[in-house]
Design a protein around this motif. Structure first.
Motif, PDB file in Angstrom:
ATOM      1  N   VAL B  67      -3.582   1.731 -20.870  1.00  0.00           N
ATOM      2  CA  VAL B  67      -3.952   2.375 -19.470  1.00  0.00           C
ATOM      3  C   VAL B  67      -2.769   3.677 -19.785  1.00  0.00           C
ATOM      4  N   VAL B  68      -1.978   4.062 -20.468  1.00  0.00           N
ATOM      5  CA  VAL B  68      -1.530   5.897 -20.214  1.00  0.00           C
ATOM      6  C   VAL B  68      -2.646   6.456 -19.621  1.00  0.00           C
ATOM      7  N   LEU B  69      -4.452   6.273 -20.844  1.00  0.00           N
ATOM      8  CA  LEU B  69      -5.197   6.906 -20.150  1.00  0.00           C
ATOM      9  C   LEU B  69      -5.297   7.198 -19.378  1.00  0.00           C
ATOM     10  N   ILE B  70      -5.875   5.579 -18.652  1.00  0.00           N
ATOM     11  CA  ILE B  70      -6.246   5.490 -16.814  1.00  0.00           C
ATOM     12  C   ILE B  70      -5.510   6.260 -16.578  1.00  0.00           C
ATOM     13  N   ILE B  71      -4.273   5.856 -16.701  1.00  0.00           N
ATOM     14  CA  ILE B  71      -3.131   6.826 -15.842  1.00  0.00           C
ATOM     15  C   ILE B  71      -3.355   8.229 -15.600  1.00  0.00           C
ATOM     16  N   PHE B  72      -3.845   9.105 -16.819  1.00  0.00           N
ATOM     17  CA  PHE B  72      -3.731  10.269 -16.720  1.00  0.00           C
ATOM     18  C   PHE B  72      -4.936  10.652 -16.143  1.00  0.00           C
ATOM     19  N   SER B  73      -5.922   9.866 -16.361  1.00  0.00           N
ATOM     20  CA  SER B  73      -7.365  10.627 -15.003  1.00  0.00           C
ATOM     21  C   SER B  73      -7.247  10.015 -13.849  1.00  0.00           C
ATOM     22  N   ILE B  74      -7.000   8.515 -13.623  1.00  0.00           N
ATOM     23  CA  ILE B  74      -6.129   8.838 -11.665  1.00  0.00           C
ATOM     24  C   ILE B  74      -5.905  10.318 -11.388  1.00  0.00           C
ATOM     25  N   PHE B  75      -4.165  10.584 -12.303  1.00  0.00           N
ATOM     26  CA  PHE B  75      -3.920  11.831 -11.732  1.00  0.00           C
ATOM     27  C   PHE B  75      -4.854  13.013 -11.154  1.00  0.00           C
ATOM     28  N   LEU B  76      -5.342  13.037 -12.826  1.00  0.00           N
ATOM     29  CA  LEU B  76      -6.421  14.199 -12.148  1.00  0.00           C
ATOM     30  C   LEU B  76      -7.828  14.090 -11.504  1.00  0.00           C
ATOM     31  N   THR B  77      -7.886  13.055 -11.348  1.00  0.00           N
ATOM     32  CA  THR B  77      -9.126  12.574  -9.902  1.00  0.00           C
ATOM     33  C   THR B  77      -8.581  12.183  -8.778  1.00  0.00           C
ATOM     34  N   HIS B  78      -7.797  12.163  -8.539  1.00  0.00           N
ATOM     35  CA  HIS B  78      -7.200  10.900  -7.533  1.00  0.00           C
ATOM     36  C   HIS B  78      -5.710  12.341  -7.341  1.00  0.00           C
ATOM     37  N   ARG B  79      -5.544  12.004  -5.831  1.00  0.00           N
ATOM     38  CA  ARG B  79      -3.968  12.335  -4.747  1.00  0.00           C
ATOM     39  C   ARG B  79      -3.470  10.926  -4.759  1.00  0.00           C
ATOM     40  N   ALA B  80      -1.998  12.240  -4.546  1.00  0.00           N
ATOM     41  CA  ALA B  80      -1.414  10.428  -5.785  1.00  0.00           C
ATOM     42  C   ALA B  80      -0.933   9.339  -4.468  1.00  0.00           C
ATOM     43  N   SER B  81      -1.587   9.107  -3.351  1.00  0.00           N
ATOM     44  CA  SER B  81      -0.483   8.844  -2.337  1.00  0.00           C
ATOM     45  C   SER B  81      -2.205   8.402  -1.634  1.00  0.00           C
ATOM     46  N   GLU B  82      -3.672   8.903  -2.058  1.00  0.00           N
ATOM     47  CA  GLU B  82      -4.091   8.496  -1.058  1.00  0.00           C
ATOM     48  C   GLU B  82      -4.728   6.906  -2.029  1.00  0.00           C
ATOM     49  N   LYS B  83      -5.260   6.036  -0.363  1.00  0.00           N
ATOM     50  CA  LYS B  83      -5.582   4.705  -0.596  1.00  0.00           C
ATOM     51  C   LYS B  83      -7.673   5.116  -1.216  1.00  0.00           C
ATOM     52  N   LEU B  84      -7.279   3.744  -1.380  1.00  0.00           N
ATOM     53  CA  LEU B  84      -8.981   3.813  -1.411  1.00  0.00           C
ATOM     54  C   LEU B  84      -9.852   3.405  -0.410  1.00  0.00           C
ATOM     55  N   ALA B  85     -11.388   3.901   0.108  1.00  0.00           N
ATOM     56  CA  ALA B  85     -11.796   3.035   1.159  1.00  0.00           C
ATOM     57  C   ALA B  85     -12.149   1.632   0.980  1.00  0.00           C
ATOM     58  N   ARG B  86     -12.034   1.396   2.491  1.00  0.00           N
ATOM     59  CA  ARG B  86     -12.159  -0.609   2.437  1.00  0.00           C
ATOM     60  C   ARG B  86     -13.865  -0.637   2.094  1.00  0.00           C
ATOM     61  N   GLN B  87     -13.561  -1.719   1.235  1.00  0.00           N
ATOM     62  CA  GLN B  87     -15.198  -1.209   0.727  1.00  0.00           C
ATOM     63  C   GLN B  87     -15.907  -2.913   2.420  1.00  0.00           C
ATOM     64  N   SER B  88     -17.007  -2.807   2.097  1.00  0.00           N
ATOM     65  CA  SER B  88     -18.100  -3.235   2.653  1.00  0.00           C
ATOM     66  C   SER B  88     -17.807  -4.955   3.123  1.00  0.00           C
ATOM     67  N   LEU B  89     -17.623  -5.806   3.984  1.00  0.00           N
ATOM     68  CA  LEU B  89     -17.783  -6.927   4.339  1.00  0.00           C
ATOM     69  C   LEU B  89     -18.645  -7.541   3.046  1.00  0.00           C
ATOM     70  N   ILE B  90     -19.814  -7.127   2.809  1.00  0.00           N
ATOM     71  CA  ILE B  90     -20.803  -7.872   2.428  1.00  0.00           C
ATOM     72  C   ILE B  90     -20.281  -7.992   1.299  1.00  0.00           C
ATOM     73  N   ARG B  91     -20.312  -6.574   1.281  1.00  0.00           N
ATOM     74  CA  ARG B  91     -19.730  -6.252  -1.029  1.00  0.00           C
ATOM     75  C   ARG B  91     -18.743  -7.530  -1.095  1.00  0.00           C
ATOM     76  N   ARG B  92     -17.590  -7.604  -0.428  1.00  0.00           N
ATOM     77  CA  ARG B  92     -16.994  -8.013  -1.096  1.00  0.00           C
ATOM     78  C   ARG B  92     -17.111 -10.338  -1.009  1.00  0.00           C
ATOM     79  N   VAL B  93     -18.045 -10.105  -0.139  1.00  0.00           N
ATOM     80  CA  VAL B  93     -18.543 -11.346  -0.426  1.00  0.00           C
ATOM     81  C   VAL B  93     -19.322 -12.060  -1.158  1.00  0.00           C
ATOM     82  N   ARG B  94     -19.843 -10.845  -1.179  1.00  0.00           N
ATOM     83  CA  ARG B  94     -21.248 -11.086  -2.585  1.00  0.00           C
ATOM     84  C   ARG B  94     -20.651 -11.512  -3.625  1.00  0.00           C
TER      85      ARG B  94
END
Lengths: 102, 171
Positions: B67-94
């Motif tokens: 989990v520490v490794l995952i958190i490190f790579s989140i900080f390397l690849t994202h801005r801290a307070s950024e939300k992920l894009a909402r997935q399309s409805l068909i993808r979630r329903v599937r």
């Protein structure tokens, strides 16, 4: 004593939560997290069967050890790939990196 | 309803709720933290079954490493307070249909299976000494060969990840 079927229901619920995340997400790091959940549900199953059906043997413990090791190897390799991908394309969305799509 | 049973339901509720939050939230950092809580809950379930060694290993490797490794790579690849894009409805329903159908099928199989009667709780405590002796023995039921294979796999994965993630100098 906890009934065995309740444990198996819990671990399969965990497994299918992981499956949902695996199919619904598009970010590579969250897909990696769902794979972790799936591996953990397999671990719970191995430990439960070892504890309930063959309490005098250790094979489930060894399989759990090996699964944990494989998970560590998989995460290190996957994060290296993700960081390399981010460096080249500036994104880790699986729909945006389509250079190797047929 | 004895104490062990209540504790088990409590721990599994923690595990499932945090796993669900980790899968459904759109903030990636919150997803990582909830994954951490869920993994700690799984370690608690192992402790409930007297599997001290596996619980310690779960805490050390998953919580302290992965989990520490995952958190490190989140900080390397994202801005801290950024939300992920909402997935399309068909993808979630599937994905939801696949997950629910699979869960219903698995639960049906589990509930209709008659498992052999759980043997009486063995009094012999699982000792680390026992695990070590069986892991290093090479006669029947020994695990020396898988141990060596897995160590080579781990070595190969570490060398490979360094090779992939290394920064090449522009010539």
């Amino acid at each position: 004593m906890i009934p065995l079927s309740h444990i198996l229901i819990v671990s399969s619920a965990l497994f299918f939560l992981g499956v949902y995340g695996f199919f619904a997400r598009r970010n590579l790091i969250t897909i990696l997290m769902s794979v972790e959940l799936i591996l953990n549900s397999a671990n719970i199953n191995f430990i439960a069967f070892n504890k309930y059906l063959y309490p005098d043997k250790l094979d489930g413990v060894f399989f759990t050890l090996f699964i944990i090791t494989i998970a560590a190897a998989e995460v290190s390799l996957a994060l290296a790939i993700i960081i390399n991908l981010y460096r080249r394309y500036n994104t880790i969305d699986i729909e945006d990196t389509k250079e190797m799509k047929f | 309803m004895n104490g062990t049973l209540i504790l088990f339901y409590f721990l599994s509720a923690i595990v499932l709720v945090f796993a669900a939050v980790s899968m459904f939230t759109r903030k990636i950092f919150r997803a990582a933290i909830c994954l951490l809580a869920s993994l700690v809950g799984i370690a608690g379930i192992y402790l409930l079954w007297d599997m001290d060694f596996i619980a310690a290993l779960q805490i050390i490797i998953y919580v302290g490493g992965i989990v520490v490794l995952i958190i490190f790579s989140i900080f390397l690849t994202h801005r801290a307070s950024e939300k992920l894009a909402r997935q399309s409805l068909i993808r979630r329903v599937r994905a939801m249909i696949i997950a629910i159908a699979g869960f219903v099928f698995t639960a049906w199989v589990l509930l209709s299976t008659q498992f052999p009667e759980a043997s009486p709780a063995s009094s012999n405590q699982l000792s680390v000494e026992q695990i070590g002796i069986q892991m290093m023995s090479y006669d029947k039921f020994g695990y020396l060969l898988p141990f060596e294979v897995i160590s080579f796999l781990l070595l190969g994965a570490l060398v490979g990840s360094i090779t992939i993630a290394i920064k090449h100098k522009k010539i």
